[in-house]
Design an enzyme around this catalytic site. Sequence first.
Site, mmCIF file in Angstrom:
data_model
loop_
_atom_site.group_PDB
_atom_site.id
_atom_site.type_symbol
_atom_site.label_atom_id
_atom_site.label_comp_id
_atom_site.label_asym_id
_atom_site.label_seq_id
_atom_site.Cartn_x
_atom_site.Cartn_y
_atom_site.Cartn_z
ATOM 1 C CG HIS A 134 -1.703 1.311 1.509
ATOM 2 N ND1 HIS A 134 -1.575 2.047 2.432
ATOM 3 C CD2 HIS A 134 -2.662 2.089 0.730
ATOM 4 C CE1 HIS A 134 -2.064 3.381 2.570
ATOM 5 N NE2 HIS A 134 -2.860 3.320 1.283
ATOM 6 C CB SER A 135 0.856 4.282 0.402
ATOM 7 O OG SER A 135 1.185 5.569 0.196
ATOM 8 C CG LEU A 136 7.235 3.963 1.254
ATOM 9 C CD1 LEU A 136 7.632 4.568 0.232
ATOM 10 C CD2 LEU A 136 7.492 4.542 2.851
ATOM 11 C CB THR A 164 2.649 0.303 -4.137
ATOM 12 O OG1 THR A 164 2.872 1.625 -4.233
ATOM 13 C CG2 THR A 164 1.579 0.012 -3.622
ATOM 14 C CG HIS A 212 -3.696 7.054 0.044
ATOM 15 N ND1 HIS A 212 -3.037 6.559 -0.929
ATOM 16 C CD2 HIS A 212 -2.485 6.957 1.131
ATOM 17 C CE1 HIS A 212 -1.957 6.051 -0.863
ATOM 18 N NE2 HIS A 212 -1.522 6.607 0.227
#
Length: 319
Positions: A117-119, A121, A293
């Site tokens: 997720h987010s960072l 990824t 997000h």
Amino acid sequence: MKNLRLLFNKHIMKSLRESEREITISAPWGKIAGITWGNPDNPPVLLCPGRIDPCCLFRYLVMRLPSNFFYVAVDLPGNGLSDHLPVGIRFSVWDLVPTVSRVADHYQWNKFIYIGHSLGTAVGKHYLMAYPERLTRVVELDPVPAYHTVFPEEMKDWYHEVYGKHYEERQYRKHAGSKATAPRYTYDQIKTLLMKAQDFSEAVVEEIITRHVVPAGDNLYRFTYDQRMKSLFKLPYLPEQLKAMYTSHRTPLLTIFSSSSVDKGDFSRVPFVFDEEQWPHRNYKYMIVEGSHEAYAQQPQCMSDDISKFLLNDLKSKL
């Protein structure tokens, strides 16, 4: 049929929840903390969270995924209960990739599925470039940092934002400080800050707060995260560079975008992410879900069925 499915899902949630275990993995820079769910003999799935997020946020999603897998979620260095990276340097995404390697080596995984997720990824994408043979499938949950771009005329601002400010005396002292020097807050202040920063409900905050703070005396608490985590993790890539790197691999990829990030234009410079034909190996699928997000934690039901089908396809291919 619907009632049977609900009962089946509740059974999966119960069995996975009862199997939850805390883990600690040794690394050269300190410990990597995490949580596991399921039978270690099952095919492995590694989950990496976003910036400052604790790994327990994956609990809401994992509880809705198939019990055929062994799920391992870790706190990235400087997050949750994991130790920080050595003080002084301004680390980048590449410095977080060894965390993935360390976990895989600890469990002796030759191949595994990755969910970020987010960072997380961005860490996963760079791990895939470094170890293309080890990931069998990848799920990306709102991969905003993975698609940061910097044009030549923006290099000056990029350097000062990401690196230059870090080495200014006041900022350096803050970033190089330990947990003992972090600000102290009351429990209610901590809850309010977390709810405001990520739009979490009070119930979610109560469940994750133990991985976010440590007691600091006088009934006060300090956040555990590394202050360097507050800075953006931009690498100076051009859109065409990202496209060339990311679309070159053959690993099946499912990307789930949140409508809020899409609406804000977070992916406006990389339109190829919304065109599956731009991925020459036809290994890329995407979907957009309504929400923020943090949709994977706040409303996992909007994506869990699609992720489950994607994971089970990998399991069927091994049978």
